[in-house]
Design a protein around this motif. Structure first.
Motif, mmCIF file in Angstrom:
data_model
loop_
_atom_site.group_PDB
_atom_site.id
_atom_site.type_symbol
_atom_site.label_atom_id
_atom_site.label_comp_id
_atom_site.label_asym_id
_atom_site.label_seq_id
_atom_site.Cartn_x
_atom_site.Cartn_y
_atom_site.Cartn_z
ATOM 1 N N ASN A 62 0.728 -1.298 0.087
ATOM 2 C CA ASN A 62 -0.055 0.044 0.199
ATOM 3 C C ASN A 62 1.001 1.262 0.087
ATOM 4 O O ASN A 62 0.518 2.355 -0.770
ATOM 5 C CB ASN A 62 -1.101 -0.066 0.937
ATOM 6 C CG ASN A 62 -2.148 -0.963 0.817
ATOM 7 O OD1 ASN A 62 -2.457 -1.167 -0.339
ATOM 8 N ND2 ASN A 62 -2.648 -1.458 2.055
ATOM 9 N N ALA A 63 1.985 1.239 0.497
ATOM 10 C CA ALA A 63 2.707 2.327 0.685
ATOM 11 C C ALA A 63 3.461 2.710 -0.674
ATOM 12 O O ALA A 63 3.506 3.896 -1.188
ATOM 13 C CB ALA A 63 4.277 2.129 1.476
ATOM 14 N N MET A 64 3.615 1.562 -1.580
ATOM 15 C CA MET A 64 3.993 1.638 -2.828
ATOM 16 C C MET A 64 3.018 2.124 -3.794
ATOM 17 O O MET A 64 3.326 3.217 -4.509
ATOM 18 C CB MET A 64 4.839 0.273 -3.322
ATOM 19 C CG MET A 64 6.149 -0.028 -2.702
ATOM 20 S SD MET A 64 6.775 -1.304 -3.520
ATOM 21 C CE MET A 64 5.592 -2.937 -3.415
ATOM 22 N N ASN A 65 1.820 1.793 -3.600
ATOM 23 C CA ASN A 65 0.660 2.137 -4.107
ATOM 24 C C ASN A 65 0.295 3.709 -4.165
ATOM 25 O O ASN A 65 0.006 4.428 -4.967
ATOM 26 C CB ASN A 65 -0.683 1.266 -4.174
ATOM 27 C CG ASN A 65 -0.547 -0.104 -4.859
ATOM 28 O OD1 ASN A 65 0.058 -0.184 -5.781
ATOM 29 N ND2 ASN A 65 -1.179 -1.006 -4.485
ATOM 30 N N ARG A 66 0.609 3.904 -2.813
ATOM 31 C CA ARG A 66 0.110 5.586 -2.483
ATOM 32 C C ARG A 66 1.213 6.487 -3.224
ATOM 33 O O ARG A 66 0.946 7.391 -3.601
ATOM 34 C CB ARG A 66 0.407 5.597 -0.952
ATOM 35 C CG ARG A 66 -0.864 5.243 -0.255
ATOM 36 C CD ARG A 66 -1.070 5.734 1.080
ATOM 37 N NE ARG A 66 -0.084 4.988 1.974
ATOM 38 C CZ ARG A 66 -0.062 3.963 2.534
ATOM 39 N NH1 ARG A 66 -1.343 3.219 2.646
ATOM 40 N NH2 ARG A 66 0.881 3.483 3.398
ATOM 41 N N PHE A 67 2.328 6.010 -3.251
ATOM 42 C CA PHE A 67 3.549 6.733 -3.917
ATOM 43 C C PHE A 67 3.386 6.811 -5.585
ATOM 44 O O PHE A 67 3.371 7.795 -6.133
ATOM 45 C CB PHE A 67 4.911 6.082 -3.358
ATOM 46 C CG PHE A 67 6.274 6.811 -4.455
ATOM 47 C CD1 PHE A 67 6.295 7.905 -4.063
ATOM 48 C CD2 PHE A 67 6.457 5.910 -5.541
ATOM 49 C CE1 PHE A 67 7.485 8.546 -4.800
ATOM 50 C CE2 PHE A 67 7.560 6.308 -6.211
ATOM 51 C CZ PHE A 67 8.225 7.880 -5.999
ATOM 52 N N ILE A 68 3.106 5.636 -5.997
ATOM 53 C CA ILE A 68 2.814 5.314 -7.388
ATOM 54 C C ILE A 68 1.673 6.331 -7.701
ATOM 55 O O ILE A 68 1.698 6.949 -8.614
ATOM 56 C CB ILE A 68 2.783 4.076 -7.967
ATOM 57 C CG1 ILE A 68 4.015 3.478 -7.777
ATOM 58 C CG2 ILE A 68 2.306 4.033 -9.327
ATOM 59 C CD1 ILE A 68 4.222 1.911 -7.934
ATOM 60 N N GLY A 69 0.504 6.362 -6.882
ATOM 61 C CA GLY A 69 -0.511 7.143 -7.161
ATOM 62 C C GLY A 69 -0.126 8.533 -7.072
ATOM 63 O O GLY A 69 -0.607 9.486 -7.923
ATOM 64 N N ALA A 70 0.556 9.045 -6.160
ATOM 65 C CA ALA A 70 0.730 10.589 -6.034
ATOM 66 C C ALA A 70 1.671 10.905 -7.212
ATOM 67 O O ALA A 70 1.627 12.112 -7.773
ATOM 68 C CB ALA A 70 1.605 10.792 -4.747
#
Length: 165
Positions: free
Chosen positions: A17-25
């Motif tokens: 989820n941390a990676m997904n939040r970063f990629i989304g940002a």
């Protein structure tokens, strides 16, 4: 079957989820920044989260950070490329090979008295994993904040700072 979009409290701190939040940002940043060249020579706000990315090698403008964040996203999505000319990568591969061959030869010669060492090594690996996982999650959280900050600053620079907040 539809994928669950909300995070449970236990999933909130997951690496995935941390990676997904970063990629989304970064994706949001990339979609918002229509003209990246406008970020050239835009100084960093020294009081903001963006200043923590600054190093001696960086030019210190928003454009270099934009490129850096996109590069990190690419590395997460596609893996870190090991160019033949990159000496650090070659050195890392040599060290890994040396360590693995040394541990193979030593384990063959001392196979009878190694069960305690194996348990200690497994415990060390678990500690190393937890240490690096925690560090990676912290870094991804900061990078996510920086991507969001850059997006907000870009909007301010082009005069749409009040939109989408």
């Amino acid at each position: 079957m539809m994928m669950q979009l909300t995070e449970t409290p236990n999933q909130k701190n997951s690496l995935f989820n941390a990676m997904n939040r970063f990629i989304g940002a970064v994706n949001n940043m990339d979609q918002t920044v229509m003209v990246p060249s406008l970020l050239r020579d835009v100084p960093l706000d020294e009081e903001s989260e963006m200043s923590s990315l600054k190093s001696d090698e960086d030019e210190g403008d928003m454009y270099s950070y934009y490129q850096l964040l996109k590069s990190i996203r690419r590395d997460i999505e596609w893996g870190v490329r090991c160019a033949a000319a990159d000496e650090r990568c070659k050195e890392g591969m040599k060290i890994t090979r040396t360590n693995s061959s040394a541990s193979t030869s030593s384990s063959a010669s001392m196979s009878s008295a190694s069960s305690e060492e194996d348990e200690e090594e497994d415990e060390d690996l678990a500690k190393q994993f937890q240490y690096h996982l925690t560090g990676l999650q912290e870094v991804l959280s900061k990078l996510t904040q920086q991507a969001n900050c850059l997006t907000k600053r870009y909007k301010q620079e082009i005069g749409i700072g009040g939109w989408g907040q």
